[in-house]
Every structure is written in structure tokens, then in C-alpha cells.
Design a protein around this motif. Sequence first.
Motif, PDB file in Angstrom:
ATOM      1  N   VAL A  18       0.886  -1.348  -0.025  1.00 10.38           N
ATOM      2  CA  VAL A  18      -0.128  -0.034   0.032  1.00 10.38           C
ATOM      3  C   VAL A  18       0.804   1.239   0.004  1.00 10.38           C
ATOM      4  CG1 VAL A  18      -1.503   1.439   1.455  1.00 10.38           C
ATOM      5  CG2 VAL A  18      -2.247  -1.034   1.008  1.00 10.38           C
ATOM      6  N   GLU A  19       2.003   1.173   0.797  1.00  9.68           N
ATOM      7  CA  GLU A  19       2.692   2.254   0.819  1.00  9.68           C
ATOM      8  C   GLU A  19       3.547   2.289  -0.537  1.00  9.68           C
ATOM      9  OE1 GLU A  19       7.013   3.409   3.252  1.00  9.68           O
ATOM     10  OE2 GLU A  19       5.420   2.643   4.322  1.00  9.68           O
ATOM     11  N   ALA A  20       4.120   1.552  -1.204  1.00 13.33           N
ATOM     12  CA  ALA A  20       4.444   1.564  -2.422  1.00 13.33           C
ATOM     13  C   ALA A  20       3.640   2.088  -3.328  1.00 13.33           C
ATOM     14  CB  ALA A  20       5.146   0.214  -2.868  1.00 13.33           C
TER      15      ALA A  20
ATOM     16  N   HIS B 147       0.813   3.992  -2.936  1.00 15.99           N
ATOM     17  CA  HIS B 147       0.814   5.445  -2.688  1.00 15.99           C
ATOM     18  C   HIS B 147       1.787   6.498  -3.152  1.00 15.99           C
ATOM     19  CE1 HIS B 147      -0.589   8.979  -0.549  1.00 15.99           C
ATOM     20  NE2 HIS B 147       0.554   8.965   0.330  1.00 15.99           N
ATOM     21  N   TRP B 148       3.237   5.708  -2.816  1.00 12.32           N
ATOM     22  CA  TRP B 148       4.415   6.438  -3.488  1.00 12.32           C
ATOM     23  C   TRP B 148       4.122   6.644  -4.985  1.00 12.32           C
ATOM     24  CZ3 TRP B 148       7.999   4.490  -6.588  1.00 12.32           C
ATOM     25  CH2 TRP B 148       9.095   5.364  -6.878  1.00 12.32           C
ATOM     26  N   ALA B 149       3.999   5.410  -5.572  1.00 12.27           N
ATOM     27  CA  ALA B 149       3.988   5.544  -7.113  1.00 12.27           C
ATOM     28  C   ALA B 149       2.759   6.356  -7.608  1.00 12.27           C
ATOM     29  CB  ALA B 149       3.831   3.991  -7.611  1.00 12.27           C
ATOM     30  N   ALA B 150       1.689   6.534  -7.076  1.00 12.88           N
ATOM     31  CA  ALA B 150       0.614   7.003  -7.551  1.00 12.88           C
ATOM     32  C   ALA B 150       0.891   8.744  -7.352  1.00 12.88           C
ATOM     33  CB  ALA B 150      -0.649   7.009  -6.621  1.00 12.88           C
ATOM     34  N   LYS B 151       1.794   9.193  -6.469  1.00 10.40           N
ATOM     35  CA  LYS B 151       2.195  10.431  -6.294  1.00 10.40           C
ATOM     36  C   LYS B 151       2.941  10.860  -7.525  1.00 10.40           C
ATOM     37  CE  LYS B 151       3.305  10.478  -2.179  1.00 10.40           C
ATOM     38  NZ  LYS B 151       4.194  11.035  -0.928  1.00 10.40           N
ATOM     39  N   ASN B 152       3.567   9.970  -8.259  1.00 11.38           N
ATOM     40  CA  ASN B 152       4.497  10.205  -9.398  1.00 11.38           C
ATOM     41  C   ASN B 152       4.148  10.613 -10.707  1.00 11.38           C
ATOM     42  OD1 ASN B 152       6.601   9.840  -7.510  1.00 11.38           O
ATOM     43  ND2 ASN B 152       6.997   7.749  -8.168  1.00 11.38           N
ATOM     44  N   GLY B 153       2.699  10.817 -10.871  1.00  9.76           N
ATOM     45  CA  GLY B 153       2.124  11.437 -12.084  1.00  9.76           C
ATOM     46  C   GLY B 153       1.283  10.218 -12.934  1.00  9.76           C
ATOM     47  N   ASP B 154       1.503  10.048 -14.202  1.00 11.22           N
ATOM     48  CA  ASP B 154       0.855   9.353 -14.946  1.00 11.22           C
ATOM     49  C   ASP B 154       0.817   7.885 -14.737  1.00 11.22           C
ATOM     50  OD1 ASP B 154      -0.446   8.197 -17.212  1.00 11.22           O
ATOM     51  OD2 ASP B 154       1.160   8.529 -18.694  1.00 11.22           O
TER      52      ASP B 154
ATOM     53  N   TYR C 210       3.472   1.346  -9.982  1.00  5.26           N
ATOM     54  CA  TYR C 210       1.839   1.677  -9.553  1.00  5.26           C
ATOM     55  C   TYR C 210       0.974   0.316 -10.255  1.00  5.26           C
ATOM     56  CZ  TYR C 210      -2.860   3.383  -9.407  1.00  5.26           C
ATOM     57  OH  TYR C 210      -4.147   3.420  -8.981  1.00  5.26           O
ATOM     58  N   LEU C 211       1.271   0.154 -11.497  1.00  8.05           N
ATOM     59  CA  LEU C 211       0.678  -1.011 -12.007  1.00  8.05           C
ATOM     60  C   LEU C 211       1.000  -2.301 -11.143  1.00  8.05           C
ATOM     61  CD1 LEU C 211       0.673   0.043 -15.822  1.00  8.05           C
ATOM     62  CD2 LEU C 211      -1.026   0.128 -14.058  1.00  8.05           C
ATOM     63  N   TYR C 212       2.150  -2.625 -11.039  1.00  7.65           N
ATOM     64  CA  TYR C 212       2.600  -3.837 -10.343  1.00  7.65           C
ATOM     65  C   TYR C 212       2.172  -3.727  -9.007  1.00  7.65           C
ATOM     66  CZ  TYR C 212       5.072  -7.335  -7.866  1.00  7.65           C
ATOM     67  OH  TYR C 212       5.651  -8.555  -7.382  1.00  7.65           O
ATOM     68  N   GLY C 213       2.057  -2.671  -8.231  1.00 13.82           N
ATOM     69  CA  GLY C 213       1.744  -2.575  -6.777  1.00 13.82           C
ATOM     70  C   GLY C 213       0.328  -2.874  -6.696  1.00 13.82           C
ATOM     71  N   LYS C 214      -0.451  -2.353  -7.724  1.00 18.51           N
ATOM     72  CA  LYS C 214      -1.987  -2.571  -7.678  1.00 18.51           C
ATOM     73  C   LYS C 214      -2.388  -4.219  -8.001  1.00 18.51           C
ATOM     74  CE  LYS C 214      -5.019  -0.141  -7.420  1.00 18.51           C
ATOM     75  NZ  LYS C 214      -5.946   0.325  -6.209  1.00 18.51           N
TER      76      LYS C 214
END
Length: 188
Positions: free
Chosen positions: A56-58, A60-67, A74-78
Amino acid sequence: MSKAFTKETDADDDDAAEGAAPPLPSGTRNYMTPAGYARLRDELLALMDVERPKVVEAVHWAAKNGDRSENGDYLYGKKRLREIDRRIRFLTKRLEVAEVTDPSVHHGRDQIFFGATVRYVDAAGNERAVTILGIDEAESAKGQVSWISPIARALLKAREGDVVKLATPGGLQELEILSVAYPAPAGA
């Protein structure tokens, strides 16, 4: 078509996906040894308390990085989050209906019940040993079989020295039971 409008399968019936145990036959109980129950409970707690918060933390961090559409983290984390949530649901359901049975109560007996380690020989002279365990804890590579497997069904309730019949794709096979053993009670 935009990826935003595609449906991902995340249904509860996905619990029988790869790596998961088969669904319980209707009307049967989910027998489990105390060790098997503890192992599944530990896995569930580790997923909920350690693994999921990290992912979840990863995310959240990836979501803040834009596209997000081209963001691999983000995709792998989800995707990993969905896998964790699926496994948490599966473990929760299995542990809720688990019936913990201690095989050591049968220690010293020669009749086959859940938790027995059975040595047998077939008509060709091949000797094998199997331990009858729960659906969620049996590992065939370790000589363990589920209590609902055909071999376990043939062996259950038989005694040391009995000959049982096992239906196989190659026909009926006779197995002679050589020995039956149970784990010793704790503290013995």
C-alpha cells in the motif's frame, strides 16, 4: 478502448486460482492439524500486518509520481495488492470453517484416522508411506495426501494388516497396510 473501462476479474470465485487449494466439497468439514492451522494463521497475519502495508505504501508513493497508466511501480503494486487481498479472503474463509483435529489423540492405535502416517505395499511390491492431512496443508512432494483424496478415502478406518481396494484409472488396486503411526502427544 481506454484501460479505465476494462473490468478486471477480482471476484470471490477467483480464490481457486493458481496456488490455492481446491474448494471444499459441499457438506464436508475443513479438517486441519493444529500445526497446519497455525501455519495458515501466521501467513494471514503476515499478509495483513507486514506485506499489505508495504505494498500500500509503495502504491501510494507510485501514485504521487504522475501518469499512472505508464507507471510500472503503480501497476505492479495494484496487481500485487489484488493478489494479497485475494489470498487474505481465501485464508480468512478457510480458517473460519477449519475444524482443528489433533492426530496425537490416536497415538498408539492401529486404526487409520485423520493425521495418520500409513506405510503400505501394493500388489507390485512397491512400498510407500503417506500422511493424511487437511486439504490446505497436504503437500504431495512430502508424502502428504488430503483426507478427501482417493488414497486417503481407501485407507481411512482400516487397520494395520488390512488389505484395502483403491480405484485407479488403471483399475482396482489392492494395498496391504504395513504400519500406522501418529505423532506423540505434546509433553510425552
